[in-house]
Design a protein around this motif. Structure first.
Motif, mmCIF file in Angstrom:
data_model
loop_
_atom_site.group_PDB
_atom_site.id
_atom_site.type_symbol
_atom_site.label_atom_id
_atom_site.label_comp_id
_atom_site.label_asym_id
_atom_site.label_seq_id
_atom_site.Cartn_x
_atom_site.Cartn_y
_atom_site.Cartn_z
ATOM 1 N N LEU A 139 0.853 -1.182 0.000
ATOM 2 C CA LEU A 139 0.000 0.000 0.000
ATOM 3 C C LEU A 139 0.897 1.243 0.000
ATOM 4 O O LEU A 139 1.046 1.920 1.022
ATOM 5 N N ALA A 140 1.469 1.525 -1.141
ATOM 6 C CA ALA A 140 2.369 2.673 -1.277
ATOM 7 C C ALA A 140 1.588 3.981 -1.321
ATOM 8 O O ALA A 140 2.070 5.025 -0.876
ATOM 9 N N ILE A 141 0.397 3.946 -1.885
ATOM 10 C CA ILE A 141 -0.455 5.137 -1.955
ATOM 11 C C ILE A 141 -1.842 4.768 -1.418
ATOM 12 O O ILE A 141 -2.321 3.658 -1.621
ATOM 13 N N PRO A 142 -2.503 5.682 -0.699
ATOM 14 C CA PRO A 142 -3.805 5.362 -0.103
ATOM 15 C C PRO A 142 -4.885 5.162 -1.156
ATOM 16 O O PRO A 142 -4.874 5.808 -2.207
ATOM 17 N N ILE A 162 -10.534 12.234 1.683
ATOM 18 C CA ILE A 162 -9.492 12.752 0.785
ATOM 19 C C ILE A 162 -8.684 13.833 1.491
ATOM 20 O O ILE A 162 -7.451 13.861 1.421
ATOM 21 N N GLN A 163 -9.391 14.737 2.167
ATOM 22 C CA GLN A 163 -8.721 15.845 2.852
ATOM 23 C C GLN A 163 -7.712 15.339 3.876
ATOM 24 O O GLN A 163 -6.602 15.866 3.976
ATOM 25 N N LEU A 164 -8.073 14.309 4.621
ATOM 26 C CA LEU A 164 -7.163 13.761 5.623
ATOM 27 C C LEU A 164 -5.865 13.265 4.994
ATOM 28 O O LEU A 164 -4.770 13.494 5.515
ATOM 29 N N HIS A 165 -5.991 12.582 3.861
ATOM 30 C CA HIS A 165 -4.803 12.042 3.196
ATOM 31 C C HIS A 165 -4.001 13.140 2.497
ATOM 32 O O HIS A 165 -2.765 13.071 2.448
ATOM 33 N N LEU A 166 -4.686 14.140 1.959
ATOM 34 C CA LEU A 166 -3.970 15.242 1.321
ATOM 35 C C LEU A 166 -3.092 15.987 2.324
ATOM 36 O O LEU A 166 -1.973 16.404 2.010
ATOM 37 N N GLN A 167 -3.594 16.138 3.527
ATOM 38 C CA GLN A 167 -2.814 16.820 4.565
ATOM 39 C C GLN A 167 -1.484 16.110 4.820
ATOM 40 O O GLN A 167 -0.486 16.736 5.177
ATOM 41 N N ASN A 168 -1.479 14.801 4.595
ATOM 42 C CA ASN A 168 -0.266 14.012 4.852
ATOM 43 C C ASN A 168 0.768 14.082 3.738
ATOM 44 O O ASN A 168 1.916 13.675 3.946
ATOM 45 N N ILE A 169 0.374 14.571 2.551
ATOM 46 C CA ILE A 169 1.314 14.553 1.423
ATOM 47 C C ILE A 169 1.578 15.927 0.809
ATOM 48 O O ILE A 169 2.435 16.046 -0.076
ATOM 49 N N LEU A 170 0.884 16.966 1.276
ATOM 50 C CA LEU A 170 1.053 18.277 0.651
ATOM 51 C C LEU A 170 2.350 18.981 1.078
ATOM 52 O O LEU A 170 3.013 19.599 0.245
ATOM 53 N N ALA A 171 2.716 18.887 2.322
ATOM 54 C CA ALA A 171 3.940 19.545 2.780
ATOM 55 C C ALA A 171 5.157 18.858 2.169
ATOM 56 O O ALA A 171 5.241 17.628 2.144
#
Length: 366
Positions: A301-304, A316-325
């Motif tokens: 599971l490399a990407i959610p 989606i928002q929860l996962h985006l927060q983990n990859i945007l920075a």
């Protein structure tokens, strides 16, 4: 020689256009008729039916279109009888193309299949169909070679054609200025089929509404332009690679686009939703742990993946927060996995290699 090519969706049109480009280098007198799209047409193929007319998804979609499907297969039989191609090339889209291959083989035509049906995921009965109806098979994942060769199918591993498409892409120099785009932004890819787009757009619009601090751009498909009109979110049509090449992150409908996004080294969240009946049956039949090509190839599971009821703006928002920075751990892990993915897929050159094998096989069959 005469070539008849069937590509049932937008990704197949992309691979078909690159294949035609290479075929014409080898056979300057090539006559090509096709069921495909704008890319294949631009390379000189005579398009008889556009791929959007073949875009049928899910069991309900098939049941609702049985009469039309029968008509398409009848038309295909008539077209090849009239054209008399030296070889018929089927690109991906296994459910439709294997039925068409049966028609072609029963009529005595030479058949070749590029990008094998994913029998390792589900519906292994298709292996026997390939044995009966396909003369040559060209696969794009290394592990597929053994699966089909063990069954006595004449199989060739050619590499992945998406490497050709991405590596040859030249970003539009003034793209950001021309479109008045401010960085950073998140790319939204809703899929290429009508049903996929209709499922994704309401969620994408909600995501944009709930996160005004984030800039979102939808990479749209011009053929389905009317589907985007009712949603207050920015859409750029037929510029997917330009959109991806500058994106900070992406939300991607599962399919070929997940692998394309990875090849552009854009961290992503994969989403998917289909009709409940098809999904319920698929859960019983599918033999894989993941739905995205990136995860399938890497076997992790490399990407959610957000599937069915999990495909919501909140998730989606929860996962985006983990990859945007840029220094986020989840983002760096995805980018590291992309490097491993590149090693597995290998270098570009699949279209050229496949074209050489296709033309040689067609010449030998004459």
């Amino acid at each position: 020689m005469k070539y008849f090519i069937l590509a049932g969706e937008k990704s197949g049109d992309l691979h078909g256009s690159n294949l035609i480009h290479e075929i014409k280098k080898l056979d300057s007198n090539a006559q090509i008729k096709a069921w495909g799209g704008d890319g294949m047409k631009a390379e000189g193929a005579e398009i008889i039916i556009h791929h959007k007319e073949l875009a049928i998804m899910g069991l309900l979609g098939v049941l609702q279109n049985i009469k039309r499907l029968k008509g398409l297969f009848t038309k295909f039989g008539s077209e090849i009888d009239e054209f008399k191609p030296d070889t018929i090339i089927f690109i991906d889209y296994g459910g439709f193309n294997l039925k068409a291959a049966r028609i072609a083989k029963r009529k005595g035509f030479h058949t070749q299949f590029y990008i094998a049906p994913k029998v390792w995921a589900w519906n292994k009965s298709r292996i026997s169909d390939i044995q009966k109806w396909v003369d040559k098979l060209y696969v794009i994942f290394p592990f597929e070679q053994q699966i089909f060769s063990e069954k006595g199918i004449d199989t060739y591993y050619v590499g992945n054609p998406l490497q050709d498409a991405v590596s040859s892409f030249q970003a539009t120099a003034d793209f950001l200025q021309r479109e008045n785009i401010t960085l950073p932004y998140v790319a939204l890819l809703a899929g290429s089929r009508k049903q996929e787009i209709k499922s994704a757009l309401p969620v994408f619009a909600q995501l944009a509404k709930e996160n005004p601090q984030i800039s979102f751009i939808v990479a749209g498909i011009r053929e389905w332009r009317e589907l985007y009109a009712n949603y207050p979110i920015r859409v750029l049509y037929n510029q997917t690679y330009d959109v991806l090449s500058h994106a900070q992150a992406a939300v991607v409908t599962s399919g070929t686009a997940t692998l394309e996004t990875a090849l552009f080294k854009v961290p992503q969240v994969v989403v998917y939703k289909t009709d409940w009946l098809f999904y319920s049956l698929a859960k019983l039949l599918v033999k894989i742990k993941f739905i995205s090509l990136v995860n399938i190839i890497l076997d992790k599971l490399a990407i959610p993946e957000l599937i069915q009821v999990q495909f919501t703006s909140q998730h989606i928002q929860l996962h985006l927060q983990n990859i945007l920075a840029k220094d986020a751990e989840a983002r760096l892990e995805q980018l590291n996995d992309y490097e491993k993915l590149l090693q597995v897929i290998g270098p570009s050159g699949a279209s050229q290699k496949t074209a050489e094998l296709l033309v040689n096989a067609a010449q030998s069959a004459k």
